[in-house]
Write an enzyme that holds these catalytic residues in place. Structure first.
Site, PDB file in Angstrom:
ATOM      1  CG  PHE B 129     -82.189  13.265 -19.951  1.00 32.25           C
ATOM      2  CD1 PHE B 129     -83.244  12.864 -20.752  1.00 32.25           C
ATOM      3  CD2 PHE B 129     -82.465  13.982 -18.799  1.00 32.25           C
ATOM      4  CE1 PHE B 129     -84.556  13.161 -20.410  1.00 32.25           C
ATOM      5  CE2 PHE B 129     -83.773  14.287 -18.449  1.00 32.25           C
ATOM      6  CZ  PHE B 129     -84.817  13.874 -19.253  1.00 32.25           C
ATOM      7  CG  ASP B 198     -77.223  10.317 -15.819  1.00 27.25           C
ATOM      8  OD1 ASP B 198     -77.724   9.347 -15.215  1.00 27.25           O
ATOM      9  OD2 ASP B 198     -77.877  11.325 -16.142  1.00 27.25           O
ATOM     10  CE1 TYR B 223     -87.732   9.111 -13.464  1.00 20.51           C
ATOM     11  CE2 TYR B 223     -86.952  10.106 -11.436  1.00 20.51           C
ATOM     12  CZ  TYR B 223     -87.134  10.165 -12.792  1.00 20.51           C
ATOM     13  OH  TYR B 223     -86.723  11.268 -13.485  1.00 20.51           O
ATOM     14  CE  LYS B 224     -84.825   7.846 -16.323  1.00 14.72           C
ATOM     15  NZ  LYS B 224     -85.972   8.178 -17.179  1.00 14.72           N
ATOM     16  NE  ARG B 385     -87.789   6.374 -24.132  1.00 13.83           N
ATOM     17  CZ  ARG B 385     -87.410   7.022 -23.028  1.00 13.83           C
ATOM     18  NH1 ARG B 385     -86.147   7.383 -22.884  1.00 13.83           N
ATOM     19  NH2 ARG B 385     -88.279   7.329 -22.096  1.00 13.83           N
TER      20      ARG B 385
END
Lengths: 426, 426
Positions: B129, B198, B223-224, B385
């Protein structure tokens, strides 16, 4: 002697009186701690509920665009800018004060290292808020620089040719003493020194003119006089002449020139946006906007200048009433009497019992706070700290607070065992 | 061929079925983007409202102690620890993923510089990312190190005697490919290299065992799959053997050993608490706790292992249905078929029209997202995705999502002008 009736008249004549109805405050509380955590705006509950239920719950990922979540740091920054003498596009609301200070101190030290590489000292005030000193201490250690901590009256003499950066908090958290930002900045610049100003106890409390003072860098807090809610995101301003000179080290994707290109190489956005780092806490930012709007509501009534006039009248009255009505109990005054040197709080000193008195007042619904001195070894006495937010504090509140203080002192109530403990919060 | 009836049966047999009733999802939406922003827990609206109205509004400054605001980073950290193979007291919930990565990368590079000063390379994955790469890029530049970016299959060969730190995202945001944390960590350690993981797309999505893998440092996102709300604070874990070896540079007062002594000198707290910096956004932390509780609710039903079984069944089903029902439209599969190499998402490739197809699906209520490839120049195709959060996605949802995809493709609906635009969000 000032009377309760006098205070009643002052409230009736107060042109800002209506602004207090923007807030929900607990029954029976006189809240003199808005310098630590501002009161709840009436709009916040519904606005945050909407962000939770509609924007998050119904909008889900679509709300990043449709509810404007992405733009919150800049949009709120533009609102804050109006309160601190900055222009639109110069401020972002983001992260914490400590983290923003890390960004701008890095930038200031970097620019100083380029422009004046032989300067190896960072000057600050010994009684600056500790987190500012901790961040500076770490950076100085890493860069082989020296952190020089001085008393306020020693600052002028400390601005030597060895100094790269002067980092000050505009209004001292402990004493309420305020620096003359324009004069100090001018003196620093005359000595070739960059300035970093922490506005934690200034933004929303006293007029600030960053561009007028030609300051270099600034940070500040969202949850004190800006009423943004517990731990609300902080803000950061950088003088436009410096903004593009440095790529601050917290170079996360929100500071990228094109975050949604997902390129592996960092390319900083122009201007203040490069001082953003990662994804921001949207619910806390949403509440912060409600707080900012309570301060901006004063603009139709004279804005920061009008708030300042009332703030000084409130703190003048508090000092007068304490001296008239609580004499003989060993209270001292840590806050300057001179208006130009005073923030929006009054700090009283006491050699004994300060913490117990604060607790006794809290038990009566008068909420101030306590800051410990440095004991027998040092020059700082224990402090009883009272913040006066002119948006929601009135003159009768001041009378009543002093009346409670007088009763606590006269009766010896503070000596009760239940007030004899150590458990302070900021 | 798999039928809708088969999916119906799978849902009826699903031991985790009841967990979806913890969430409020919009009518008519199949939400396959929980890997970007998790859905709203039913408890969040009332809990956040309580924090606003009662804790902030009525408790005011007293809530730092009385409502436990001070302890939230540690208390929530202990809940996250249960999901990532960490022990109580080893994790704090704080700041953003980018900022936490800065802290742990600094620590890793510091420790490597002490233990192995000649190692001057930081290895990561080219399609990591971007924010991870941006933070690493800045640190490497500052420290005169080299950031070496490789493809996943090149990692093993890149673990040379020049390398100080290996920084990887456990599950790739773009492809859903998952590294074998234990094997990669073992290989890195065998080569004298520290690991930074991560867990943005892992925590709450796949079983993680940081202590079992003897990892060194880790960060992750709230928040995922942890359903903590937009921009919820992130988390950080440090192997206890490293935690006290370094004073991370974001040395704010919340990481001080005694923050309320307000001493001018920084003295880091022991353990993970020194990875805290400034005051945290309490309203966003409050919502995060509601999200964590939705994942912890699975513990009575088999926990992360049970969630993993369902996640694999969902992604297997999606792959099978796409291949059975959407053949001939040029879709490819970017996500590994091998269970051990797959996270909780499925990414499809398409040379043309991927973004328009995603928009056409969103218009039908099937929310996934789009990630651009690197065009003609590169090896990465555009990606559709789809994230599968086993807490609230069922087998019929998968069927219906593929049915919509089939209709969008068969009808050519995606070629309508309204879907021909560029406006992606993460």
């Amino acid at each position: 002697m000032t009377t309760l009736q006098d205070c009643h008249v002052l409230d009736k004549q107060d042109p800002l009186r209506e602004l207090r109805y923007q807030f929900t405050l607990p029954e029976g509380v006189i809240y003199l701690d808005g310098n630590s955590l501002g009161a709840l705006p009436n709009t916040a509950a519904a606005r945050v509920a909407q962000a939770v239920t509609q924007e998050w719950g119904q909008g889900l990922i679509r709300s990043w665009n449709e509810a404007g979540w992405f733009d919150l740091p800049q949009r709120l920054g533009d609102k804050i800018a109006q309160l601190i003498g900055a222009n639109p596009g110069e401020v972002v609301a983001t992260d914490s004060t400590s983290i923003n200070l890390y960004k701008v101190l890095n930038a200031a030290l970097h620019i100083a290292a380029v422009d004046a590489p032989r300067r190896k000292v960072l000057v600050s005030e010994r009684s600056n808020f500790p987190t500012d000193l901790y961040i500076a201490e770490g950076l100085c250690r890493e860069r082989g620089m020296r952190l020089l901590l001085v008393e306020p009256e020693e600052i002028a003499a400390a601005l030597t040719a060895e100094v790269a950066v002067l980092m000050l908090t505009h209004v001292n958290y402990r004493t309420g003493a305020m620096h003359d930002m324009q004069a100090v900045t001018r003196a620093a610049h005359a000595a070739g020194i960059l300035t970093v100003w922490d506005l934690a106890h200034s933004a929303g409390a006293v007029p600030v003119d960053l561009n007028g003072a030609q300051a270099d860098f600034s940070v500040g807090c969202g949850y004190k006089y800006l009423n943004g809610g517990p731990g609300a995101p902080a803000f950061v301003w950088v003088n436009p002449k410096h903004a593009d000179r440095f790529w601050q080290p917290l170079s996360g994707w929100w500071g990228h020139a094109a975050p949604f290109e997902f390129t592996p190489d960092y390319r900083p956005a122009p201007g203040i946006t490069r001082y953003l780092c990662g994804t921001q806490p949207i619910l806390s930012l949403t509440a912060l906007e409600c707080g900012l709007d309570t301060v901006l509501a004063a603009q139709a009534l004279g804005g920061m200048q009008a708030l300042r006039r009332k703030s000084l009248a409130l703190t003048d009255l508090f000092i007068t009433l304490v001296e008239e009505r609580c004499a003989g109990h060993g209270l001292g005054l840590a806050t300057p009497r001179e208006h130009a040197q005073r923030g929006s709080q009054v700090c009283l000193t006491k050699t004994e019992g300060a913490y117990a008195i604060v607790l006794a007042l809290i038990a009566r619904g008068v909420i101030g706070d306590f800051r410990a001195g440095d004991g027998d070894a040092g020059k700082h006495l224990d402090i009883l700290r009272f913040g006066f937010t002119p948006l929601y504090i009135g003159f009768e509140d001041v009378w009543n607070a002093v009346e409670h203080l007088k009763q606590v002192l006269d009766s010896g109530e503070w000596q009760r065992p239940e007030f004899n403990q150590k458990n302070a919060v900021t």
